[in-house]
Scaffold this motif. Sequence first.
Motif, short mmCIF file in Angstrom:
data_model
loop_
_atom_site.label_atom_id
_atom_site.label_comp_id
_atom_site.label_asym_id
_atom_site.label_seq_id
_atom_site.Cartn_x
_atom_site.Cartn_y
_atom_site.Cartn_z
N ASP A 166 0.82 -1.21 0.00
CA ASP A 166 0.00 0.00 0.00
C ASP A 166 0.85 1.26 0.00
OD1 ASP A 166 -2.32 -1.46 -0.03
OD2 ASP A 166 -2.69 -1.32 2.12
N VAL A 167 1.92 1.27 0.79
CA VAL A 167 2.74 2.48 0.87
C VAL A 167 3.51 2.70 -0.43
CG1 VAL A 167 4.87 1.50 1.86
CG2 VAL A 167 4.18 3.82 2.45
N LEU A 168 3.94 1.63 -1.09
CA LEU A 168 4.64 1.77 -2.36
C LEU A 168 3.69 2.26 -3.46
CD1 LEU A 168 6.92 -1.40 -2.30
CD2 LEU A 168 7.58 0.98 -1.92
N LEU A 169 2.46 1.72 -3.47
CA LEU A 169 1.49 2.15 -4.47
C LEU A 169 1.09 3.60 -4.27
CD1 LEU A 169 -0.88 -0.96 -4.62
CD2 LEU A 169 0.82 -0.25 -6.32
N ALA A 170 1.09 4.04 -3.02
CA ALA A 170 0.73 5.43 -2.72
C ALA A 170 1.87 6.40 -3.02
CB ALA A 170 0.30 5.56 -1.27
N GLY A 177 9.37 0.10 9.72
CA GLY A 177 8.68 -1.18 9.74
C GLY A 177 8.51 -1.77 8.35
N HIS A 178 8.26 -0.92 7.35
CA HIS A 178 8.13 -1.40 5.98
C HIS A 178 9.45 -1.96 5.47
CE1 HIS A 178 4.91 1.91 5.97
NE2 HIS A 178 4.28 0.75 6.04
N HIS A 179 10.55 -1.27 5.79
CA HIS A 179 11.87 -1.77 5.37
C HIS A 179 12.18 -3.10 6.03
CE1 HIS A 179 13.35 1.49 2.85
NE2 HIS A 179 12.87 2.38 3.72
N ALA A 180 11.77 -3.26 7.29
CA ALA A 180 12.01 -4.53 7.98
C ALA A 180 11.23 -5.66 7.32
CB ALA A 180 11.60 -4.40 9.45
N THR A 181 9.99 -5.37 6.93
CA THR A 181 9.19 -6.38 6.24
C THR A 181 9.83 -6.77 4.91
OG1 THR A 181 7.12 -5.59 7.23
CG2 THR A 181 6.94 -6.84 5.19
N ALA A 182 10.27 -5.76 4.14
CA ALA A 182 10.91 -6.02 2.86
C ALA A 182 12.19 -6.85 3.03
CB ALA A 182 11.22 -4.70 2.16
N GLY A 186 13.11 -10.42 1.44
CA GLY A 186 14.15 -10.43 0.41
C GLY A 186 13.78 -9.56 -0.76
N PHE A 187 12.90 -8.57 -0.51
CA PHE A 187 12.40 -7.68 -1.55
C PHE A 187 13.17 -6.36 -1.51
CE2 PHE A 187 9.41 -4.26 -2.76
CZ PHE A 187 9.11 -4.66 -4.05
N VAL A 188 13.66 -5.93 -2.65
CA VAL A 188 14.43 -4.70 -2.73
C VAL A 188 13.47 -3.53 -2.95
CG1 VAL A 188 16.24 -3.45 -3.96
CG2 VAL A 188 16.40 -5.94 -3.68
N VAL A 189 13.42 -2.62 -2.00
CA VAL A 189 12.48 -1.49 -2.08
C VAL A 189 12.94 -0.44 -3.07
CG1 VAL A 189 11.48 0.41 -0.76
CG2 VAL A 189 11.65 -1.86 0.26
N ALA A 190 14.22 -0.19 -3.12
CA ALA A 190 14.74 0.88 -3.98
C ALA A 190 14.67 0.48 -5.46
CB ALA A 190 16.19 1.19 -3.60
N GLY A 191 14.63 1.51 -6.31
CA GLY A 191 14.67 1.27 -7.75
C GLY A 191 13.29 1.02 -8.35
N GLU A 192 13.29 0.63 -9.62
CA GLU A 192 12.04 0.38 -10.33
C GLU A 192 11.54 -1.04 -10.06
OE1 GLU A 192 12.90 1.20 -14.43
OE2 GLU A 192 12.50 3.35 -14.18
N HIS A 193 10.22 -1.22 -10.26
CA HIS A 193 9.61 -2.54 -10.06
C HIS A 193 8.66 -2.84 -11.21
CE1 HIS A 193 10.73 -1.33 -5.93
NE2 HIS A 193 11.06 -2.60 -5.81
#
Length: 377
Positions: A166-170, A177-182, A186-193
């Motif tokens: 939800d936070v990424l879509l927004a 906490g979101h970074h800890a979940t990622a 094993g999900f990379v938050v930075a960059g394109e998806h």
Amino acid sequence: MEETPTALAALVARIDRTALAEGMLATFRTAIPGYERLPDTVVRGQILDIIRDNLDLCLDWVAGGAPPSTERFAEFRASAKNRATEGMPLEDLLRAYRMGGTAAWKVLVAEADADAAAGERDALPRAAELVMEYLDRATGTVAEAYLEERSHLVSEEERGLRALLDVLLAGEPPAAGHHATAERLGFVVAGEHAVFAVGLPGEGARAHARVAAGLRGGGTLALTEGDRVVGLAAVGRAPGTALPPEAVAVVDAAVARDDLAASLADVRLGLDVAVRAGRTGAIALPELALEVLLARAPRVAADLRRRALAPLGEGELLETVTTYVELRRDRKRTAELLHIHPNTLDHRLRRVRELTGLSLDVPEDLTTVVLALRAPA
């Protein structure tokens, strides 16, 4: 001689239940976020059936029938469990029941206004009691089933995954906490998806939940939405070979965070298009570009088919046009494939022009015909 029907029975008998159910469905999709996100296969199938069953139980009781037994709510319990599996908020589910009860009550009042002489208005207080009691029974049943299912399926980790998506879509910056979940995923938050949607035609929410879990095992952010799975994948990790052979996956090109929500809307629609077409395997969203555009404008698409194809009927002229366009207007190959003389092909194309006013030699007319062939029937 048959017994004279009661005022409420006569009132209920005049209600168009099919139209009322369709109206409720349209309202749910526009007013309740959880229903707006559901795929068309679920909405036009299970959800519409549940709405109609609710109407039948409620109105039959108002008309003088027996109170619905516990067994009659079994399908509602199953539907509530599916909504829980998908992650729909309980408030969205209960709001649909409240809105449905309000819509049914308004129709009863409107019909009574039309025939007040029959004593129907005097019977409305009793109708209100029954509608409210029905809603109390129905919502109690679905809430219990929903919470029971969520207690089995929803863990703190899954809620964290939904919050991350939800936070990424927004387009908002992820919190600690979101970074800890990622990191746990094993999900990379930075960059394109790359945004994707996966469907298992004919399978329910549980099968899709298993697929989502499998994708998460590979470091992909994947969650269920009814009869589909949606999510984000880092470049090079889009779903494909890891899916069951009967699955269909629509995958967009990698985009920046600001475009993720729009990309997700496109792949959801692309998945609906691909499922209707009977496609399987991984499909790049650009392959469905025309179909997605047409799906966003159903009235325009229907008009295209009426203008360009309806005059041709279902016989040899339609087959000729379809083959000619698919073969990129190759006259020789088209004639060979249709087992006709090239002169016969020319005659048929002239007939098409006469019937439709469209010439496949004119770019604008050719575009119209191509779009009409891609538009859903």
